[in-house]
Design a protein around this motif. Structure first.
Motif, PDB file in Angstrom:
ATOM      1  N   ILE A 174      15.790  65.541 -16.304  1.00 27.82           N
ATOM      2  CA  ILE A 174      15.309  64.129 -16.737  1.00 27.82           C
ATOM      3  C   ILE A 174      13.896  63.835 -15.771  1.00 27.82           C
ATOM      4  CG2 ILE A 174      15.932  61.804 -15.969  1.00 27.82           C
ATOM      5  CD1 ILE A 174      18.634  62.362 -16.191  1.00 27.82           C
ATOM      6  N   ILE A 175      13.712  64.385 -14.670  1.00 33.18           N
ATOM      7  CA  ILE A 175      12.449  63.842 -14.027  1.00 33.18           C
ATOM      8  C   ILE A 175      11.381  64.890 -14.711  1.00 33.18           C
ATOM      9  CG2 ILE A 175      12.450  65.553 -12.002  1.00 33.18           C
ATOM     10  CD1 ILE A 175      11.479  63.491 -10.504  1.00 33.18           C
ATOM     11  N   ASP A 176      11.590  65.948 -15.116  1.00 34.62           N
ATOM     12  CA  ASP A 176      10.586  66.912 -15.818  1.00 34.62           C
ATOM     13  C   ASP A 176      10.236  66.015 -17.138  1.00 34.62           C
ATOM     14  OD1 ASP A 176      10.192  68.856 -14.138  1.00 34.62           O
ATOM     15  OD2 ASP A 176      11.749  70.304 -14.799  1.00 34.62           O
ATOM     16  N   LEU A 177      11.038  65.556 -17.729  1.00 33.89           N
ATOM     17  CA  LEU A 177      10.993  64.746 -19.028  1.00 33.89           C
ATOM     18  C   LEU A 177      10.049  63.349 -18.804  1.00 33.89           C
ATOM     19  CD1 LEU A 177      11.600  64.724 -22.140  1.00 33.89           C
ATOM     20  CD2 LEU A 177      13.611  63.277 -21.574  1.00 33.89           C
ATOM     21  N   LEU A 189       8.006  63.101 -16.344  1.00 33.44           N
ATOM     22  CA  LEU A 189       6.605  63.396 -15.768  1.00 33.44           C
ATOM     23  C   LEU A 189       5.683  63.725 -17.115  1.00 33.44           C
ATOM     24  CD1 LEU A 189       7.439  65.543 -12.301  1.00 33.44           C
ATOM     25  CD2 LEU A 189       6.273  63.532 -12.874  1.00 33.44           C
ATOM     26  N   MET A 190       6.585  64.667 -18.055  1.00 31.31           N
ATOM     27  CA  MET A 190       5.665  64.958 -19.116  1.00 31.31           C
ATOM     28  C   MET A 190       5.523  63.924 -20.320  1.00 31.31           C
ATOM     29  SD  MET A 190       7.780  68.682 -20.021  1.00 31.31           S
ATOM     30  CE  MET A 190       7.195  68.999 -21.586  1.00 31.31           C
ATOM     31  N   THR A 191       5.850  62.904 -20.199  1.00 30.93           N
ATOM     32  CA  THR A 191       6.090  61.764 -20.957  1.00 30.93           C
ATOM     33  C   THR A 191       5.192  60.614 -20.603  1.00 30.93           C
ATOM     34  OG1 THR A 191       8.441  60.907 -20.770  1.00 30.93           O
ATOM     35  CG2 THR A 191       7.910  62.329 -22.531  1.00 30.93           C
ATOM     36  N   GLU A 192       6.187  59.760 -19.715  1.00 29.03           N
ATOM     37  CA  GLU A 192       5.619  58.283 -19.109  1.00 29.03           C
ATOM     38  C   GLU A 192       4.472  58.744 -18.146  1.00 29.03           C
ATOM     39  OE1 GLU A 192       5.572  55.052 -16.324  1.00 29.03           O
ATOM     40  OE2 GLU A 192       6.125  57.222 -15.924  1.00 29.03           O
ATOM     41  N   GLY A 193       4.753  59.894 -17.297  1.00 33.17           N
ATOM     42  CA  GLY A 193       3.705  60.366 -16.248  1.00 33.17           C
ATOM     43  C   GLY A 193       2.515  60.507 -16.656  1.00 33.17           C
ATOM     44  N   MET A 194       2.408  61.559 -17.991  1.00 31.11           N
ATOM     45  CA  MET A 194       1.142  61.889 -18.493  1.00 31.11           C
ATOM     46  C   MET A 194       0.484  60.647 -19.144  1.00 31.11           C
ATOM     47  SD  MET A 194       0.394  64.982 -18.095  1.00 31.11           S
ATOM     48  CE  MET A 194       1.688  66.406 -17.635  1.00 31.11           C
ATOM     49  N   VAL A 195       1.037  59.560 -19.800  1.00 26.03           N
ATOM     50  CA  VAL A 195       0.491  58.442 -20.092  1.00 26.03           C
ATOM     51  C   VAL A 195      -0.182  57.618 -19.283  1.00 26.03           C
ATOM     52  CG1 VAL A 195       1.028  56.337 -21.508  1.00 26.03           C
ATOM     53  CG2 VAL A 195       2.006  58.588 -22.266  1.00 26.03           C
ATOM     54  N   GLU A 196       0.650  57.553 -18.052  1.00 26.42           N
ATOM     55  CA  GLU A 196       0.147  56.991 -16.884  1.00 26.42           C
ATOM     56  C   GLU A 196      -1.383  57.489 -16.413  1.00 26.42           C
ATOM     57  OE1 GLU A 196       2.336  56.895 -13.469  1.00 26.42           O
ATOM     58  OE2 GLU A 196       1.262  55.170 -12.391  1.00 26.42           O
TER      59      GLU A 196
END
Length: 314
Positions: A195-198, A200-207
């Protein structure tokens, strides 16, 4: 992910910069000097802008004062612990101390990128829409932009920290980095991190990529607008107003890109430690000097402050 917060470790071991104690003793005075310069430089920027009404009411310097606050807070969330561990044989950080450091570092570090994006937008309006500058970049709009920068990143940081608090860690909790960063800490977990990898890969990259894309778009428009200016002197002046900001953006996102966006960046290597040092220690130290030495208004405010201090001493 297992939702039971049952960690088997009470503290983490931080690898640091070197396994040689003599090398780390040599690094201590260097990092201490860098931190003192960071405090001095950013505190000076904040005081100069807050004490000068003209600078404080100018959007560019208003954003710069918030950037200085972010740089000061970001370095202070990491460097004191680094200095402590350089002098200690037991280079550890407590479990809750690690989560707290992670929250503050993510919160303030990402606020840096949003403030840099706000400064890029300010330069875009000033150069590409000069007739509408005062109406677009009014104080209310500037306040809204910095409030959004701090609020969004605090919310994101809270999400990341909460998710990391649900991860289980098993002995030995050895973090291959000198501070508690997301990927290095996640690398030593012993539970399912899907879940946290997901996130980081989505919302985190957008941030991270969102502000960077806004900066790139702003400077593409700025470049083409400047190239249309017939006067060579006016072109140089326009480019010079963006020079300091571009230098800071390149240094900041360059270090982050090397650590987070290269292949297998979650498997932190030794060179990542030095790249992380660039955006956690070097950037907050040099940013005030870049803006002060390349900016006539800041130099004038600094001279005025020195003259006031000299008069007071006399």
């Amino acid at each position: 992910m297992n939702h039971k917060n049952t960690t088997l470790v009470s503290e983490f071991y931080l690898h640091g910069f070197s396994s040689d104690p003599e090398v780390e003793k040599l690094l201590f005075p260097l990092f201490l000097l860098m931190y003192l310069l960071t405090i001095l430089g950013n505190a000076t920027i904040i005081l100069l802008i807050r004490s000068d009404r003209h600078l404080h009411q100018t959007p560019m310097y208003f954003f710069l004062s918030h950037l200085a606050v972010a740089d000061l807070g970001f370095a202070s969330s990491i460097v004191p612990k680094v200095l402590q561990n350089l002098l200690s044989q037991k280079k550890t950080i407590s479990y809750y101390g690690c989560l707290a450091q992670m929250f503050v570092a993510i919160f303030i570090g990402n606020a840096d990128s949003y403030i840099l994006a706000s400064m890029a937008y300010d330069r875009f309006v000033a150069i590409c829409r000069p007739l509408y500058y005062s109406s677009i970049m009014n104080h209310k709009r500037c306040l809204q932009m910095v409030t959004m920068s701090w609020t969004i990143t605090m919310f994101h940081s809270a999400i990341y920290t909460f998710l990391m608090s649900r991860v289980e860690f098993c002995d030995p909790g050895e973090i291959p980095q000198f501070f508690c960063d997301l990927y290095p800490v996640l690398d030593v977990s012993c539970s399912d991190s899907y879940i946290i990898d997901l996130v980081l890969m989505t919302e985190g990259m957008v941030e991270i990529l969102g502000p960077f894309v806004l900066i790139i778009i702003s400077y593409v428009f700025i470049f083409f607008t400047i190239m249309k200016i017939p006067s060579a002197i006016a072109k140089r002046k326009a480019f010079s107003t963006c020079g300091s900001h571009v230098c800071v953006v390149v240094m900041y996102f360059g270090g982050i890109s090397f650590v987070y966006f290269k292949p297998n960046s979650n498997l932190v290597e030794r060179q990542d430690t030095w790249a992380a040092m660039m955006y956690t220690m070097v950037n907050p130290m040099v940013n005030p000097f870049i803006y002060t030495l390349r900016n006539n208004d800041m130099k004038a405010a600094l001279k005025k402050a020195f003259s006031i201090v000299l008069q007071w001493l006399n």
